[in-house]
Enzyme design. Structure first.
Site, PDB file in Angstrom:
ATOM      1  N   GLY A 137       0.845  -1.207   0.000  1.00 45.49           N
ATOM      2  CA  GLY A 137       0.000   0.000   0.000  1.00 45.49           C
ATOM      3  C   GLY A 137       0.870   1.242   0.000  1.00 45.49           C
ATOM      4  CE1 TYR A 174      -9.629   5.632   7.256  1.00 40.87           C
ATOM      5  CE2 TYR A 174      -8.852   3.391   6.973  1.00 40.87           C
ATOM      6  CZ  TYR A 174      -8.597   4.724   7.187  1.00 40.87           C
ATOM      7  OH  TYR A 174      -7.298   5.160   7.351  1.00 40.87           O
ATOM      8  CE  LYS A 190      -7.182   1.377   9.947  1.00 44.55           C
ATOM      9  NZ  LYS A 190      -6.058   0.433  10.082  1.00 44.55           N
TER      10      LYS A 190
HETATM   11  C1  VAH Z   1      -8.108   8.116   3.760  1.00 41.33           C
HETATM   12  N1  VAH Z   1      -5.715   8.536   3.468  1.00 41.33           N
HETATM   13  O1  VAH Z   1      -8.298   9.176   3.213  1.00 41.33           O
HETATM   14  C2  VAH Z   1      -6.695   7.814   4.248  1.00 41.33           C
HETATM   15  C3  VAH Z   1      -6.554   8.268   5.638  1.00 41.33           C
HETATM   16  C4  VAH Z   1      -6.742  10.143   7.150  1.00 41.33           C
HETATM   17  C5  VAH Z   1      -7.142   9.657   5.851  1.00 41.33           C
HETATM   18  O2  VAH Z   1      -7.052   7.384   6.549  1.00 41.33           O
HETATM   19  O3  VAH Z   1      -8.987   7.326   3.949  1.00 41.33           O
END
Ligand code: VAH
Length: 317
Positions: free
Chosen positions: A9, A139, A143
Protein backbone atom coordinates in the site's frame (compact mmCIF):
# COMPACT_ATOMS: atom_id res chain seq x y z
CA UNK A 1 12.21 -10.11 12.66
CA UNK A 2 9.65 -7.55 11.52
CA UNK A 3 6.58 -8.38 9.38
CA UNK A 4 4.68 -5.66 7.49
CA UNK A 5 1.19 -6.68 6.31
CA UNK A 6 -0.49 -4.78 3.48
CA UNK A 7 3.07 -3.91 2.54
CA UNK A 8 2.32 -2.85 -1.04
CA UNK A 9 0.00 0.00 0.00
CA UNK A 10 0.98 3.65 0.24
CA UNK A 11 3.16 3.26 3.35
CA UNK A 12 4.54 -0.29 3.40
CA UNK A 13 7.51 0.01 1.02
CA UNK A 14 8.68 3.26 2.61
CA UNK A 15 8.38 1.71 6.06
CA UNK A 16 10.32 -1.37 4.94
CA UNK A 17 13.12 0.85 3.61
CA UNK A 18 13.32 2.75 6.91
CA UNK A 19 13.21 -0.40 9.06
CA UNK A 20 15.74 -2.23 6.86
CA UNK A 21 18.20 0.61 7.41
CA UNK A 22 17.58 0.29 11.14
CA UNK A 23 17.40 -3.49 11.62
CA UNK A 24 19.10 -4.92 8.56
CA UNK A 25 17.62 -5.85 5.18
CA UNK A 26 16.92 -9.51 5.94
CA UNK A 27 15.13 -8.74 9.23
CA UNK A 28 12.20 -6.90 7.66
CA UNK A 29 9.67 -8.95 5.70
CA UNK A 30 7.23 -7.20 3.41
CA UNK A 31 3.98 -9.06 2.72
CA UNK A 32 0.83 -8.60 0.71
CA UNK A 33 -1.64 -10.62 -1.40
CA UNK A 34 -0.42 -8.95 -4.59
CA UNK A 35 2.78 -9.54 -6.52
CA UNK A 36 5.48 -6.93 -5.83
CA UNK A 37 7.36 -5.14 -8.61
CA UNK A 38 10.78 -6.59 -9.46
CA UNK A 39 12.36 -3.60 -7.70
CA UNK A 40 10.44 -4.20 -4.48
CA UNK A 41 10.91 -7.96 -4.72
CA UNK A 42 14.67 -7.60 -4.90
CA UNK A 43 14.88 -4.95 -2.18
CA UNK A 44 14.41 -7.49 0.63
CA UNK A 45 12.35 -10.47 1.85
CA UNK A 46 8.79 -10.62 0.51
CA UNK A 47 6.16 -13.25 1.31
CA UNK A 48 2.54 -13.78 0.30
CA UNK A 49 0.25 -13.07 3.26
CA UNK A 50 -3.53 -13.07 3.38
CA UNK A 51 -4.59 -11.74 6.78
CA UNK A 52 -7.95 -13.51 6.33
CA UNK A 53 -6.00 -16.79 6.37
CA UNK A 54 -5.15 -17.26 10.04
CA UNK A 55 -3.10 -20.41 9.34
CA UNK A 56 -1.00 -18.60 6.74
CA UNK A 57 -0.30 -15.80 9.22
CA UNK A 58 0.78 -18.21 11.97
CA UNK A 59 3.09 -20.04 9.57
CA UNK A 60 4.81 -16.81 8.58
CA UNK A 61 5.29 -15.75 12.21
CA UNK A 62 6.74 -19.14 13.17
CA UNK A 63 8.79 -19.84 10.05
CA UNK A 64 10.36 -16.35 9.98
CA UNK A 65 10.65 -15.91 13.77
CA UNK A 66 8.64 -12.67 13.63
CA UNK A 67 8.70 -10.54 16.80
CA UNK A 68 7.20 -7.25 15.56
CA UNK A 69 4.22 -6.74 13.23
CA UNK A 70 3.18 -3.52 11.46
CA UNK A 71 -0.35 -4.22 10.28
CA UNK A 72 -1.19 -2.04 7.28
CA UNK A 73 -3.76 -4.21 5.50
CA UNK A 74 -6.99 -2.19 5.27
CA UNK A 75 -9.50 -0.64 2.90
CA UNK A 76 -9.38 3.14 3.30
CA UNK A 77 -12.33 5.52 3.70
CA UNK A 78 -13.79 5.92 0.21
CA UNK A 79 -12.91 2.38 -0.91
CA UNK A 80 -14.61 1.03 2.21
CA UNK A 81 -17.83 2.91 1.49
CA UNK A 82 -17.84 1.35 -1.98
CA UNK A 83 -17.47 -2.21 -0.58
CA UNK A 84 -18.60 -2.35 3.06
CA UNK A 85 -18.60 -6.13 3.37
CA UNK A 86 -15.01 -6.43 2.08
CA UNK A 87 -13.91 -3.53 4.30
CA UNK A 88 -15.50 -5.23 7.31
CA UNK A 89 -13.75 -8.50 6.51
CA UNK A 90 -10.30 -7.01 5.91
CA UNK A 91 -10.39 -4.26 8.53
CA UNK A 92 -12.13 -6.21 11.32
CA UNK A 93 -11.76 -9.98 10.78
CA UNK A 94 -8.24 -9.42 9.48
CA UNK A 95 -7.46 -7.36 12.56
CA UNK A 96 -8.81 -10.12 14.83
CA UNK A 97 -6.47 -12.64 13.16
CA UNK A 98 -3.48 -10.37 13.65
CA UNK A 99 -4.39 -9.70 17.29
CA UNK A 100 -4.70 -13.42 18.03
CA UNK A 101 -1.39 -14.31 16.39
CA UNK A 102 0.29 -11.39 18.19
CA UNK A 103 -1.11 -12.46 21.56
CA UNK A 104 -0.24 -16.14 20.95
CA UNK A 105 3.37 -15.33 20.07
CA UNK A 106 3.80 -12.28 22.31
CA UNK A 107 4.59 -9.98 19.37
CA UNK A 108 4.88 -6.21 19.53
CA UNK A 109 2.02 -5.01 17.29
CA UNK A 110 1.60 -1.67 15.54
CA UNK A 111 -1.77 -0.88 13.95
CA UNK A 112 -2.34 2.52 12.28
CA UNK A 113 -5.49 4.43 13.08
CA UNK A 114 -6.57 7.67 11.48
CA UNK A 115 -8.26 11.04 11.64
CA UNK A 116 -11.07 8.98 10.15
CA UNK A 117 -11.62 7.36 13.57
CA UNK A 118 -13.50 10.53 14.57
CA UNK A 119 -16.88 11.69 13.36
CA UNK A 120 -19.20 14.70 13.21
CA UNK A 121 -19.96 14.55 16.97
CA UNK A 122 -16.23 14.55 17.89
CA UNK A 123 -14.66 17.90 18.83
CA UNK A 124 -13.08 19.00 15.55
CA UNK A 125 -10.85 21.95 16.36
CA UNK A 126 -8.80 20.61 17.94
CA UNK A 127 -9.52 16.90 18.24
CA UNK A 128 -7.87 15.43 21.38
CA UNK A 129 -6.75 11.83 21.93
CA UNK A 130 -9.68 10.97 24.20
CA UNK A 131 -13.14 12.13 23.08
CA UNK A 132 -16.34 10.95 21.43
CA UNK A 133 -15.64 8.72 18.44
CA UNK A 134 -18.73 8.04 16.27
CA UNK A 135 -17.26 7.89 12.74
CA UNK A 136 -19.65 7.58 9.79
CA UNK A 137 -17.50 5.32 7.57
CA UNK A 138 -16.91 1.56 7.86
CA UNK A 139 -13.20 2.48 7.72
CA UNK A 140 -13.53 4.76 10.74
CA UNK A 141 -15.71 2.30 12.65
CA UNK A 142 -13.20 -0.50 11.97
CA UNK A 143 -10.32 1.67 13.16
CA UNK A 144 -12.10 2.61 16.41
CA UNK A 145 -12.70 -1.13 16.83
CA UNK A 146 -8.97 -1.77 16.25
CA UNK A 147 -8.06 0.85 18.88
CA UNK A 148 -10.47 -0.65 21.44
CA UNK A 149 -9.53 -4.27 20.72
CA UNK A 150 -5.81 -3.47 20.85
CA UNK A 151 -6.23 -1.73 24.19
CA UNK A 152 -8.33 -4.65 25.51
CA UNK A 153 -5.70 -7.20 24.42
CA UNK A 154 -3.07 -5.05 26.11
CA UNK A 155 -4.82 -4.97 29.48
CA UNK A 156 -6.27 -8.53 29.29
CA UNK A 157 -3.35 -10.44 27.77
CA UNK A 158 -0.42 -8.02 28.15
CA UNK A 159 -0.10 -7.55 24.37
CA UNK A 160 2.33 -4.75 23.52
CA UNK A 161 -0.12 -2.98 21.19
CA UNK A 162 0.82 0.48 19.89
CA UNK A 163 -1.25 2.68 17.59
CA UNK A 164 -0.97 6.09 15.95
CA UNK A 165 -3.84 8.03 14.43
CA UNK A 166 -2.39 9.28 11.14
CA UNK A 167 -3.48 12.44 9.35
CA UNK A 168 -3.80 12.20 5.58
CA UNK A 169 -0.37 10.99 4.47
CA UNK A 170 1.31 12.67 1.52
CA UNK A 171 3.85 10.64 -0.43
CA UNK A 172 5.55 11.21 -3.76
CA UNK A 173 6.92 7.80 -4.67
CA UNK A 174 3.93 5.65 -3.74
CA UNK A 175 0.34 5.65 -4.88
CA UNK A 176 -2.47 5.69 -2.36
CA UNK A 177 -5.81 4.17 -3.11
CA UNK A 178 -9.37 4.79 -2.01
CA UNK A 179 -8.71 7.57 0.45
CA UNK A 180 -10.44 10.89 0.96
CA UNK A 181 -7.16 12.76 1.42
CA UNK A 182 -5.67 11.37 -1.79
CA UNK A 183 -6.28 14.68 -3.62
CA UNK A 184 -3.30 16.03 -1.68
CA UNK A 185 -1.05 13.38 -3.24
CA UNK A 186 -2.41 13.75 -6.78
CA UNK A 187 -2.25 17.54 -6.92
CA UNK A 188 1.55 17.58 -7.08
CA UNK A 189 1.75 15.00 -9.83
CA UNK A 190 -0.87 16.81 -11.95
CA UNK A 191 0.61 20.25 -11.26
CA UNK A 192 3.95 19.07 -12.61
CA UNK A 193 2.62 17.05 -15.51
CA UNK A 194 -0.29 19.24 -16.67
CA UNK A 195 0.01 22.55 -14.81
CA UNK A 196 -3.53 22.06 -13.56
CA UNK A 197 -5.52 19.91 -11.15
CA UNK A 198 -9.21 19.07 -10.70
CA UNK A 199 -10.05 18.70 -6.98
CA UNK A 200 -12.93 16.56 -5.68
CA UNK A 201 -13.15 18.50 -2.39
CA UNK A 202 -14.37 22.08 -1.83
CA UNK A 203 -11.64 24.79 -1.73
CA UNK A 204 -12.02 25.46 1.99
CA UNK A 205 -11.98 21.79 3.19
CA UNK A 206 -9.29 21.80 5.84
CA UNK A 207 -7.83 18.43 6.95
CA UNK A 208 -4.84 17.34 9.06
CA UNK A 209 -2.03 16.17 6.78
CA UNK A 210 1.51 14.80 7.18
CA UNK A 211 4.45 14.07 4.90
CA UNK A 212 5.30 10.35 4.68
CA UNK A 213 8.80 10.77 6.17
CA UNK A 214 7.30 12.26 9.35
CA UNK A 215 4.66 9.50 9.43
CA UNK A 216 7.20 6.66 9.15
CA UNK A 217 9.56 8.27 11.68
CA UNK A 218 6.67 8.69 14.16
CA UNK A 219 5.79 5.01 13.66
CA UNK A 220 9.33 3.79 14.38
CA UNK A 221 9.74 6.22 17.32
CA UNK A 222 6.58 5.08 19.08
CA UNK A 223 7.50 1.42 18.51
CA UNK A 224 10.95 2.00 20.03
CA UNK A 225 9.69 4.16 22.93
CA UNK A 226 10.22 2.55 26.35
CA UNK A 227 6.96 0.88 27.44
CA UNK A 228 6.86 2.91 30.66
CA UNK A 229 6.78 6.16 28.63
CA UNK A 230 3.45 5.32 27.04
CA UNK A 231 0.43 6.64 28.95
CA UNK A 232 -1.84 5.68 26.05
CA UNK A 233 -1.99 2.78 23.59
CA UNK A 234 -3.28 5.05 20.81
CA UNK A 235 -1.92 8.55 20.06
CA UNK A 236 -2.83 11.32 17.65
CA UNK A 237 0.20 12.56 15.71
CA UNK A 238 0.03 15.86 13.87
CA UNK A 239 2.07 17.99 11.49
CA UNK A 240 -0.15 20.50 9.68
CA UNK A 241 -3.67 21.16 8.41
CA UNK A 242 -4.45 22.65 5.03
CA UNK A 243 -7.24 23.03 2.49
CA UNK A 244 -7.12 22.57 -1.29
CA UNK A 245 -6.96 26.32 -1.83
CA UNK A 246 -4.11 26.70 0.68
CA UNK A 247 -1.97 23.97 -0.89
CA UNK A 248 -2.79 25.31 -4.37
CA UNK A 249 -1.55 28.77 -3.29
CA UNK A 250 1.72 27.20 -2.14
CA UNK A 251 2.10 25.25 -5.41
CA UNK A 252 1.49 28.46 -7.39
CA UNK A 253 4.62 29.97 -5.81
CA UNK A 254 6.65 27.28 -7.60
CA UNK A 255 4.61 26.75 -10.76
CA UNK A 256 3.39 30.09 -12.12
CA UNK A 257 0.11 29.65 -13.99
CA UNK A 258 -0.87 26.53 -12.07
CA UNK A 259 -4.68 26.21 -12.12
CA UNK A 260 -6.89 24.32 -9.67
CA UNK A 261 -10.53 23.64 -10.55
CA UNK A 262 -13.22 21.97 -8.41
CA UNK A 263 -15.57 19.11 -9.21
CA UNK A 264 -16.89 18.08 -5.81
CA UNK A 265 -17.51 14.38 -5.10
CA UNK A 266 -20.27 14.45 -2.47
CA UNK A 267 -19.28 11.06 -0.98
CA UNK A 268 -15.74 12.14 -0.20
CA UNK A 269 -16.86 15.69 0.70
CA UNK A 270 -19.27 14.31 3.31
CA UNK A 271 -16.50 12.10 4.72
CA UNK A 272 -14.05 15.02 4.88
CA UNK A 273 -16.65 17.27 6.54
CA UNK A 274 -17.02 14.69 9.35
CA UNK A 275 -13.29 14.56 10.14
CA UNK A 276 -11.10 16.69 12.45
CA UNK A 277 -9.95 20.13 11.32
CA UNK A 278 -6.93 20.18 13.65
CA UNK A 279 -5.33 17.35 15.62
CA UNK A 280 -4.15 17.77 19.20
CA UNK A 281 -1.05 15.56 19.57
CA UNK A 282 0.21 17.00 22.88
CA UNK A 283 0.29 13.56 24.54
CA UNK A 284 2.59 12.14 21.84
CA UNK A 285 4.87 15.18 22.20
CA UNK A 286 4.89 14.82 25.98
CA UNK A 287 5.16 11.02 26.35
CA UNK A 288 7.67 10.07 23.65
CA UNK A 289 9.00 13.35 22.29
CA UNK A 290 7.09 13.50 19.00
CA UNK A 291 7.73 16.50 16.77
CA UNK A 292 7.11 16.89 13.06
CA UNK A 293 9.71 18.17 10.56
CA UNK A 294 7.64 19.00 7.49
CA UNK A 295 5.13 21.85 7.37
CA UNK A 296 3.34 23.08 4.24
CA UNK A 297 6.17 24.99 2.50
CA UNK A 298 8.64 22.12 3.01
CA UNK A 299 6.02 19.57 1.93
CA UNK A 300 5.34 21.42 -1.32
CA UNK A 301 9.05 21.98 -2.07
CA UNK A 302 9.79 18.30 -1.46
CA UNK A 303 6.84 16.95 -3.46
CA UNK A 304 7.47 19.23 -6.45
CA UNK A 305 11.20 18.62 -6.54
CA UNK A 306 10.49 14.87 -6.39
CA UNK A 307 8.22 15.21 -9.43
CA UNK A 308 11.17 17.00 -11.03
CA UNK A 309 9.31 20.17 -11.91
CA UNK A 310 10.57 23.12 -10.04
CA UNK A 311 13.87 24.28 -11.55
CA UNK A 312 14.37 26.83 -8.73
CA UNK A 313 14.00 24.05 -6.15
CA UNK A 314 16.42 21.85 -8.12
CA UNK A 315 18.99 24.70 -8.24
CA UNK A 316 18.43 25.42 -4.51
CA UNK A 317 19.30 21.87 -3.53
C1 VAH B 1 -8.11 8.12 3.76
N1 VAH B 1 -5.72 8.54 3.47
O1 VAH B 1 -8.30 9.18 3.21
C2 VAH B 1 -6.70 7.81 4.25
C3 VAH B 1 -6.55 8.27 5.64
C4 VAH B 1 -6.74 10.14 7.15
C5 VAH B 1 -7.14 9.66 5.85
O2 VAH B 1 -7.05 7.38 6.55
O3 VAH B 1 -8.99 7.33 3.95
Amino acid sequence: RVLITGGLGQLGVGLANLLRKRFGKDNVILSDIRKPSDHVFHSGPFVYSDILDYKNLREIVVNHRVTWVFHYSALLSAAGEANVSLARAINITGLHNVLDVAAEHNLRLFVPSTIGAFGPTSPRNPTPDLCTQRPRTIYGVSKVHAELMGEYYHYRYGLDFRCLRYPGIISADSQCGGGTTDYAVQIFHDAVKNGKFECYLKPSTRLPMMYIDDCLRATLEVMEAPAEALSLRTYNVNAMSFSPEEVAQEVLKHIPGFQITYNVDSVRQDIADSWPLNFDDSNARKDWGWKHDFDLPELVMTMLSFHGSDSRVAQAN
